[in-house]
Scaffold this motif. Structure first.
Motif, PDB file in Angstrom:
ATOM      1  N   GLU A  69      -8.099 -30.116   1.655  1.00 22.60           N
ATOM      2  CA  GLU A  69      -7.438 -28.817   1.555  1.00 22.60           C
ATOM      3  C   GLU A  69      -6.101 -28.948   0.815  1.00 22.60           C
ATOM      4  O   GLU A  69      -5.795 -28.154  -0.079  1.00 22.60           O
ATOM      5  CB  GLU A  69      -7.217 -28.260   2.961  1.00 22.60           C
ATOM      6  CG  GLU A  69      -6.761 -26.832   2.977  1.00 22.60           C
ATOM      7  CD  GLU A  69      -6.675 -26.282   4.392  1.00 22.60           C
ATOM      8  OE1 GLU A  69      -5.697 -25.568   4.663  1.00 22.60           O
ATOM      9  OE2 GLU A  69      -7.576 -26.560   5.210  1.00 22.60           O
ATOM     10  N   PHE A  70      -5.338 -29.969   1.145  1.00 22.86           N
ATOM     11  CA  PHE A  70      -4.054 -30.191   0.491  1.00 22.86           C
ATOM     12  C   PHE A  70      -4.233 -30.442  -1.006  1.00 22.86           C
ATOM     13  O   PHE A  70      -3.492 -29.905  -1.832  1.00 22.86           O
ATOM     14  CB  PHE A  70      -3.309 -31.362   1.146  1.00 22.86           C
ATOM     15  CG  PHE A  70      -1.969 -31.606   0.556  1.00 22.86           C
ATOM     16  CD1 PHE A  70      -0.879 -30.835   0.917  1.00 22.86           C
ATOM     17  CD2 PHE A  70      -1.782 -32.609  -0.393  1.00 22.86           C
ATOM     18  CE1 PHE A  70       0.374 -31.045   0.357  1.00 22.86           C
ATOM     19  CE2 PHE A  70      -0.541 -32.834  -0.964  1.00 22.86           C
ATOM     20  CZ  PHE A  70       0.539 -32.048  -0.584  1.00 22.86           C
ATOM     21  N   LYS A  73      -5.021 -27.282  -2.857  1.00 22.50           N
ATOM     22  CA  LYS A  73      -3.773 -26.512  -3.025  1.00 22.50           C
ATOM     23  C   LYS A  73      -2.921 -27.111  -4.139  1.00 22.50           C
ATOM     24  O   LYS A  73      -2.318 -26.385  -4.932  1.00 22.50           O
ATOM     25  CB  LYS A  73      -2.975 -26.479  -1.720  1.00 22.50           C
ATOM     26  CG  LYS A  73      -3.558 -25.587  -0.666  1.00 22.50           C
ATOM     27  CD  LYS A  73      -2.702 -25.629   0.594  1.00 22.50           C
ATOM     28  CE  LYS A  73      -3.308 -24.839   1.719  1.00 22.50           C
ATOM     29  NZ  LYS A  73      -2.536 -24.965   2.964  1.00 22.50           N
ATOM     30  N   LEU A  74      -2.880 -28.424  -4.196  1.00 19.27           N
ATOM     31  CA  LEU A  74      -2.117 -29.109  -5.237  1.00 19.27           C
ATOM     32  C   LEU A  74      -2.670 -28.769  -6.620  1.00 19.27           C
ATOM     33  O   LEU A  74      -1.909 -28.471  -7.545  1.00 19.27           O
ATOM     34  CB  LEU A  74      -2.164 -30.620  -4.995  1.00 19.27           C
ATOM     35  CG  LEU A  74      -1.327 -31.514  -5.887  1.00 19.27           C
ATOM     36  CD1 LEU A  74       0.157 -31.236  -5.693  1.00 19.27           C
ATOM     37  CD2 LEU A  74      -1.617 -32.977  -5.589  1.00 19.27           C
ATOM     38  N   TYR A  75      -3.987 -28.777  -6.774  1.00 20.52           N
ATOM     39  CA  TYR A  75      -4.603 -28.398  -8.045  1.00 20.52           C
ATOM     40  C   TYR A  75      -4.179 -26.979  -8.426  1.00 20.52           C
ATOM     41  O   TYR A  75      -3.820 -26.704  -9.565  1.00 20.52           O
ATOM     42  CB  TYR A  75      -6.139 -28.420  -7.956  1.00 20.52           C
ATOM     43  CG  TYR A  75      -6.787 -29.751  -7.704  1.00 20.52           C
ATOM     44  CD1 TYR A  75      -6.152 -30.959  -7.982  1.00 20.52           C
ATOM     45  CD2 TYR A  75      -8.073 -29.816  -7.185  1.00 20.52           C
ATOM     46  CE1 TYR A  75      -6.782 -32.173  -7.752  1.00 20.52           C
ATOM     47  CE2 TYR A  75      -8.714 -31.023  -6.964  1.00 20.52           C
ATOM     48  CZ  TYR A  75      -8.057 -32.195  -7.244  1.00 20.52           C
ATOM     49  OH  TYR A  75      -8.682 -33.391  -7.023  1.00 20.52           O
ATOM     50  N   TRP A  76      -4.237 -26.096  -7.464  1.00 15.83           N
ATOM     51  CA  TRP A  76      -3.926 -24.689  -7.677  1.00 15.83           C
ATOM     52  C   TRP A  76      -2.453 -24.513  -8.040  1.00 15.83           C
ATOM     53  O   TRP A  76      -2.114 -23.840  -9.016  1.00 15.83           O
ATOM     54  CB  TRP A  76      -4.283 -23.948  -6.409  1.00 15.83           C
ATOM     55  CG  TRP A  76      -4.153 -22.453  -6.416  1.00 15.83           C
ATOM     56  CD1 TRP A  76      -3.790 -21.646  -7.458  1.00 15.83           C
ATOM     57  CD2 TRP A  76      -4.415 -21.598  -5.321  1.00 15.83           C
ATOM     58  NE1 TRP A  76      -3.808 -20.333  -7.065  1.00 15.83           N
ATOM     59  CE2 TRP A  76      -4.191 -20.286  -5.744  1.00 15.83           C
ATOM     60  CE3 TRP A  76      -4.805 -21.810  -4.016  1.00 15.83           C
ATOM     61  CZ2 TRP A  76      -4.356 -19.173  -4.908  1.00 15.83           C
ATOM     62  CZ3 TRP A  76      -4.966 -20.722  -3.195  1.00 15.83           C
ATOM     63  CH2 TRP A  76      -4.743 -19.422  -3.636  1.00 15.83           C
ATOM     64  N   MET A  77      -1.575 -25.124  -7.274  1.00 15.63           N
ATOM     65  CA  MET A  77      -0.128 -24.961  -7.466  1.00 15.63           C
ATOM     66  C   MET A  77       0.375 -25.609  -8.762  1.00 15.63           C
ATOM     67  O   MET A  77       1.421 -25.225  -9.278  1.00 15.63           O
ATOM     68  CB  MET A  77       0.632 -25.533  -6.270  1.00 15.63           C
ATOM     69  CG  MET A  77       0.243 -24.910  -4.940  1.00 15.63           C
ATOM     70  SD  MET A  77       0.622 -23.176  -4.831  1.00 15.63           S
ATOM     71  CE  MET A  77       2.309 -23.267  -4.328  1.00 15.63           C
ATOM     72  N   CYS A 100     -13.081 -25.916   3.053  1.00 15.97           N
ATOM     73  CA  CYS A 100     -11.669 -25.943   2.649  1.00 15.97           C
ATOM     74  C   CYS A 100     -11.377 -24.839   1.636  1.00 15.97           C
ATOM     75  O   CYS A 100     -10.339 -24.172   1.715  1.00 15.97           O
ATOM     76  CB  CYS A 100     -11.298 -27.296   2.054  1.00 15.97           C
ATOM     77  SG  CYS A 100     -11.274 -28.639   3.258  1.00 15.97           S
ATOM     78  N   ILE A 104      -8.551 -21.497   2.038  1.00 20.25           N
ATOM     79  CA  ILE A 104      -7.361 -21.253   1.208  1.00 20.25           C
ATOM     80  C   ILE A 104      -7.620 -20.272   0.059  1.00 20.25           C
ATOM     81  O   ILE A 104      -6.731 -20.011  -0.736  1.00 20.25           O
ATOM     82  CB  ILE A 104      -6.777 -22.561   0.644  1.00 20.25           C
ATOM     83  CG1 ILE A 104      -7.754 -23.239  -0.326  1.00 20.25           C
ATOM     84  CG2 ILE A 104      -6.354 -23.496   1.776  1.00 20.25           C
ATOM     85  CD1 ILE A 104      -7.136 -24.398  -1.094  1.00 20.25           C
ATOM     86  N   ASN A 105      -8.838 -19.728  -0.037  1.00 23.11           N
ATOM     87  CA  ASN A 105      -9.178 -18.786  -1.099  1.00 23.11           C
ATOM     88  C   ASN A 105      -8.916 -19.399  -2.478  1.00 23.11           C
ATOM     89  O   ASN A 105      -8.270 -18.809  -3.338  1.00 23.11           O
ATOM     90  CB  ASN A 105      -8.402 -17.480  -0.906  1.00 23.11           C
ATOM     91  CG  ASN A 105      -9.030 -16.337  -1.653  1.00 23.11           C
ATOM     92  OD1 ASN A 105     -10.227 -16.353  -1.942  1.00 23.11           O
ATOM     93  ND2 ASN A 105      -8.236 -15.340  -1.976  1.00 23.11           N
ATOM     94  N   PHE A 106      -9.407 -20.595  -2.673  1.00 21.27           N
ATOM     95  CA  PHE A 106      -9.184 -21.384  -3.889  1.00 21.27           C
ATOM     96  C   PHE A 106      -9.766 -20.680  -5.118  1.00 21.27           C
ATOM     97  O   PHE A 106     -10.920 -20.244  -5.101  1.00 21.27           O
ATOM     98  CB  PHE A 106      -9.827 -22.762  -3.701  1.00 21.27           C
ATOM     99  CG  PHE A 106      -9.625 -23.711  -4.837  1.00 21.27           C
ATOM    100  CD1 PHE A 106      -8.382 -24.271  -5.068  1.00 21.27           C
ATOM    101  CD2 PHE A 106     -10.679 -24.058  -5.665  1.00 21.27           C
ATOM    102  CE1 PHE A 106      -8.194 -25.173  -6.110  1.00 21.27           C
ATOM    103  CE2 PHE A 106     -10.506 -24.953  -6.708  1.00 21.27           C
ATOM    104  CZ  PHE A 106      -9.253 -25.509  -6.924  1.00 21.27           C
TER     105      PHE A 106
END
Length: 123
Positions: A69-70, A73-77, A100, A104-106
């Motif tokens: 999950e982290f 999020k890192l990819y997204w951010m 995951c 987080i709605n990736f």
């Protein structure tokens, strides 16, 4: 022992290719995050497409799922131009990633093959 991941930065084509394979231990996940961030800090991610090949990734232990999950999020951010994830071949690993993603709605695009991924980044 070989790392369960590899990175390939193709500056000419503006593609950052990540390959995850095998079983990730907690220490592997920490090293992965560190190396990934080091590379991202040397580029302008908004000029790059990120392709993550997870076909060879195995199911991770329950306490490592939070790291998936982290990382998502890192990819997204990081603000890549496009994020494409090639789904894990292992049904259990795929389920972990899907759970995951839902949490987080990736916004990434999920495909089942490298050919599909390449077709999405071709001009």
């Amino acid at each position: 022992m070989a790392k369960p991941y590899s990175f390939d930065l193709d500056e000419e084509n503006g593609t950052f290719f990540v390959k995850a394979k095998g079983f990730f231990q907690v220490e592997d996940a920490k090293m992965y995050l560190s190396e990934f961030q080091t590379i991202v800090n040397t580029i302008n991610p908004s000029s790059y497409k990120l392709i993550v090949d997870g076909r060879g990734q195995e199911e991770v232990a329950g306490h490592v799922v939070d790291d998936i999950e982290f990382v998502l999020k890192l990819y997204w951010m990081a603000n890549f131009k496009k994020i494409i994830i090639i789904n894990p071949s292992s049904p259990a690993s795929r389920m972990q990633v899907e759970n995951c993603v839902k949490k987080i709605n990736f916004p990434g695009i999920f495909v089942d093959s490298i050919e599909e991924a390449n077709s999405l980044i071709s001009p």
